[in-house]
Scaffold this motif. Structure first.
Motif, PDB file in Angstrom:
ATOM      1  N   ASP A  25      76.904 -72.483  32.701  1.00 21.64           N
ATOM      2  CA  ASP A  25      75.618 -72.061  32.158  1.00 21.64           C
ATOM      3  C   ASP A  25      74.738 -72.120  33.355  1.00 21.64           C
ATOM      4  OD1 ASP A  25      75.693 -74.746  32.708  1.00 21.64           O
ATOM      5  OD2 ASP A  25      74.626 -75.468  30.799  1.00 21.64           O
ATOM      6  N   ASP A  27      75.196 -70.900  37.963  1.00 23.09           N
ATOM      7  CA  ASP A  27      76.072 -70.319  38.962  1.00 23.09           C
ATOM      8  C   ASP A  27      77.014 -69.594  38.571  1.00 23.09           C
ATOM      9  OD1 ASP A  27      74.709 -71.909  40.773  1.00 23.09           O
ATOM     10  OD2 ASP A  27      75.927 -73.786  40.304  1.00 23.09           O
ATOM     11  N   CYS A  35      82.689 -62.504  32.499  1.00 25.54           N
ATOM     12  CA  CYS A  35      82.872 -61.753  31.338  1.00 25.54           C
ATOM     13  C   CYS A  35      82.652 -60.206  31.796  1.00 25.54           C
ATOM     14  CB  CYS A  35      82.315 -62.213  30.101  1.00 25.54           C
ATOM     15  SG  CYS A  35      82.736 -60.930  28.604  1.00 25.54           S
ATOM     16  N   LYS A  64      71.920 -61.321  36.059  1.00 30.84           N
ATOM     17  CA  LYS A  64      71.709 -60.462  37.493  1.00 30.84           C
ATOM     18  C   LYS A  64      72.441 -61.280  38.489  1.00 30.84           C
ATOM     19  CE  LYS A  64      67.439 -60.879  37.124  1.00 30.84           C
ATOM     20  NZ  LYS A  64      67.350 -61.751  35.837  1.00 30.84           N
ATOM     21  N   THR A  65      72.048 -62.477  38.862  1.00 32.87           N
ATOM     22  CA  THR A  65      72.630 -63.234  39.723  1.00 32.87           C
ATOM     23  C   THR A  65      74.048 -63.500  39.802  1.00 32.87           C
ATOM     24  OG1 THR A  65      70.480 -64.382  39.793  1.00 32.87           O
ATOM     25  CG2 THR A  65      72.082 -65.387  41.169  1.00 32.87           C
ATOM     26  N   GLY A  66      74.523 -63.734  38.532  1.00 26.30           N
ATOM     27  CA  GLY A  66      75.977 -63.766  38.484  1.00 26.30           C
ATOM     28  C   GLY A  66      76.681 -62.504  38.628  1.00 26.30           C
TER      29      GLY A  66
HETATM   30  N1  LIG Z   1      79.329 -61.816  32.889  1.00 23.36           N
HETATM   31  C1  LIG Z   1      79.257 -63.185  32.529  1.00 23.36           C
HETATM   32  N2  LIG Z   1      80.347 -63.916  32.105  1.00 23.36           N
HETATM   33  C2  LIG Z   1      79.832 -65.178  31.920  1.00 23.36           C
HETATM   34  N3  LIG Z   1      78.913 -65.838  32.274  1.00 23.36           N
HETATM   35  C3  LIG Z   1      77.959 -65.169  32.707  1.00 23.36           C
HETATM   36  C4  LIG Z   1      77.966 -63.684  33.123  1.00 23.36           C
HETATM   37  N4  LIG Z   1      76.739 -63.286  33.705  1.00 23.36           N
HETATM   38  C5  LIG Z   1      76.133 -64.583  33.773  1.00 23.36           C
HETATM   39  N5  LIG Z   1      76.695 -65.468  33.461  1.00 23.36           N
HETATM   40  C6  LIG Z   1      76.176 -66.871  33.024  1.00 23.36           C
HETATM   41  O1  LIG Z   1      75.002 -66.862  32.515  1.00 23.36           O
HETATM   42  C7  LIG Z   1      74.037 -67.690  32.877  1.00 23.36           C
HETATM   43  C8  LIG Z   1      72.881 -66.867  33.422  1.00 23.36           C
HETATM   44  O2  LIG Z   1      73.020 -65.782  34.104  1.00 23.36           O
HETATM   45  P1  LIG Z   1      72.301 -65.534  35.650  1.00 23.36           P
HETATM   46  O3  LIG Z   1      71.834 -66.828  36.088  1.00 23.36           O
HETATM   47  O4  LIG Z   1      73.294 -64.685  36.511  1.00 23.36           O
HETATM   48  O5  LIG Z   1      71.380 -64.706  34.901  1.00 23.36           O
HETATM   49  P2  LIG Z   1      69.824 -63.996  35.691  1.00 23.36           P
HETATM   50  O6  LIG Z   1      69.623 -62.726  35.017  1.00 23.36           O
HETATM   51  O7  LIG Z   1      70.063 -64.072  37.077  1.00 23.36           O
HETATM   52  O8  LIG Z   1      68.837 -65.079  35.057  1.00 23.36           O
HETATM   53  P3  LIG Z   1      67.514 -65.475  35.801  1.00 23.36           P
HETATM   54  O9  LIG Z   1      66.520 -64.328  35.452  1.00 23.36           O
HETATM   55  O10 LIG Z   1      67.005 -66.776  35.080  1.00 23.36           O
HETATM   56  O11 LIG Z   1      67.628 -65.695  37.286  1.00 23.36           O
HETATM   57  C9  LIG Z   1      74.541 -68.284  34.110  1.00 23.36           C
HETATM   58  O12 LIG Z   1      75.098 -69.530  33.867  1.00 23.36           O
HETATM   59  C10 LIG Z   1      75.783 -67.524  34.556  1.00 23.36           C
HETATM   60  O13 LIG Z   1      76.930 -68.190  34.875  1.00 23.36           O
END
Ligand SMILES: Nc1ncnc2c1ncn2[C@@H]1O[C@H](COP(=O)(O)OP(=O)(O)OP(=O)(O)O)[C@@H](O)[C@H]1O
Ligand SMILES: [Mg+2]
Length: 392
Positions: A25, A27, A35, A64-66
């Motif tokens: 949830d 990093d 996924c 996005k960050t993921g």
């Molecule tokens: N393709 C994926 N498969 C599994 N888990 C994912 C995937 N993409 C993101 N996550 C998980 O979902 C959560 C949210 O993803 P992430 O932080 O990358 O979103 P974000 O769009 O950068 O969010 P924010 O707008 O808060 O910066 C993270 O815990 C990440 O580990």
């Protein structure tokens, strides 16, 4: 749990299964815990290898960050590229941007390698102060450049130094729209000028505010206009997410049926963070067999735990904003906010009141407006808040 000790699929570590939750949830860990996003990964990778720049847009918490970390993981492993990730969400001006950039560059190079040593000696000309976080020990670099001309030269210096090292570098600047809030109004022009000059460096400009990202890259009057292609991230496909969830539970000797997985994906609307979080909690609170009753109970517990936060929203909004939020929550996806039926059913007053309140809710990022689809719609951003509103 039958097997307490499991070898991670990426072969990194032997871990106690009950100490590690495969549903992240925060990093990024490795491809096994990530996924799909195969198409997006290929598009970003191809752009980077071609030394082209690209923008990446997605709503908050969609991944996005993921995705950037996933692409970087592969590029570092397979292509030996220098990948530098800079999150500028908490920067308020050009000086803070410079410090973030310098810290990211400093941290990107192993200090024992020759290029790392070169970076350090080049840094000396910027007279950096390196400090270490008391708790984590993480280094941060600050460069005292206060005059505008000095600051622009520093940005130029940092980028061109790297570009001249005969290595391919990719920068991901996350929450890029933040530069619009800087008091220095020439930030876009300064960056655009530098970005254009670089030969071995490419950029992913990543952002979560659709309107602001659009303003930066699609407005004919602005420096970044039509300067790069763009990629929009949407929801992970249902079948792929289903398989992924079953796979991870299975890996840790838990069995979940198809009905329960469908419930998870529907309840969280496949908004990645919320799906991951529910699975994360389910992993902790379930036995070897996961039933739909367990899923419902865990989902309910999440709402209960967050109730205090939801009531705080109420105190931060006007009564009309709150009533509109409740109405959007109940609708799920709202396509026609000014329709008579919607306004009448939820007793919202007039179309002009709805328009005003809706603008405020979108601006506060409590409601999202998706205009990237054939039929644009409004939706409550936080899917747990949405489910809580529906339960009232
Ligand atoms: N393709 C994926 N498969 C599994 N888990 C994912 C995937 N993409 C993101 N996550 C998980 O979902 C959560 C949210 O993803 P992430 O932080 O990358 O979103 P974000 O769009 O950068 O969010 P924010 O707008 O808060 O910066 C993270 O815990 C990440 O580990
Ligand atoms: Mg992010």
């Amino acid at each position: 749990m039958t097997n307490r000790y499991l070898c991670d699929i990426d072969g990194l570590t032997m871990k106690k299964a009950d100490e590690f939750n495969p549903f992240l949830d925060k990093d990024y860990r490795s491809p096994f815990y990530f996924c799909d996003r195969e198409n997006e990964t290929k598009i970003l990778t191809d752009f980077i290898l071609n030394k082209s720049n690209i923008t990446l847009f997605a709503f908050r918490r969609l991944g996005k960050t993921g995705l950037i970390k996933h692409v970087f993981y592969k590029l570092q492993k397979e292509k030996n590229l220098v990948c530098i990730y800079v999150d500028i969400f908490d920067t308020n001006n050009k000086a803070e941007f410079i410090n973030k950039l310098a810290t990211a560059i400093y941290n990107a190079f192993p200090k024992r390698h020759s290029i790392g040593k070169k970076i350090l000696s080049a840094f000396r000309m910027f007279r950096p102060v390196i400090s270490f976080d008391e708790l984590t020990g993480a280094p941060s670099v600050s460069i005292s450049a206060t005059l505008p001309e000095q600051q622009n030269k520093t940005i130029e210096g940092l980028f061109t130094f790297l570009d001249q090292q005969h290595i391919q570098v990719v920068f991901a600047i996350d929450e890029f729209q933040q530069i619009l809030s800087y008091p220095e109004k020439n930030m876009e022009a300064v960056l655009r000028t530098q970005v254009q000059k670089l030969k071995n460096t490419s950029f992913i400009f990543c952002g979560s505010n659709q309107k602001q990202m659009h303003e930066i890259f699609n407005s004919a009057k602005r420096p970044f206009f039509a300067s790069c292609s763009s990629l929009s991230l949407t929801y992970i496909e249902k079948d792929k997410y289903k398989k992924f969830i079953v796979k991870l539970f299975k890996k840790y000797h838990k069995k979940i049926d198809s009905e329960s997985v469908s419930f998870i994906l529907d309840w969280t609307k496949r908004h990645t963070f919320y799906t991951q979080y529910l699975c994360n909690q389910l992993f902790v609170k379930s036995g070897e067999h996961i039933s739909i009753d367990t899923v419902r109970k865990v989902a309910y517990d999440i709402l209960l735990l967050q109730e205090g936060k939801f009531y705080q929203y109420r105190s931060l909004l006007t009564r009309t904003q709150w009533n509109l939020l409740k109405a959007i929550g109940k609708e799920g996806r709202l396509k026609h906010p000014n329709s008579k039926d919607f306004i009448f059913e939820h007793n919202l007053g007039s179309p002009s009141i709805v328009t005003r309140s809706l603008d405020a809710l979108v601006k506060k990022e409590i409601v999202l407006y998706n205009s990237n689809v054939e039929k644009p719609y409004y939706e409550v951003y936080d899917k747990f808040l949405m489910r809580w509103l529906q339960s009232k």
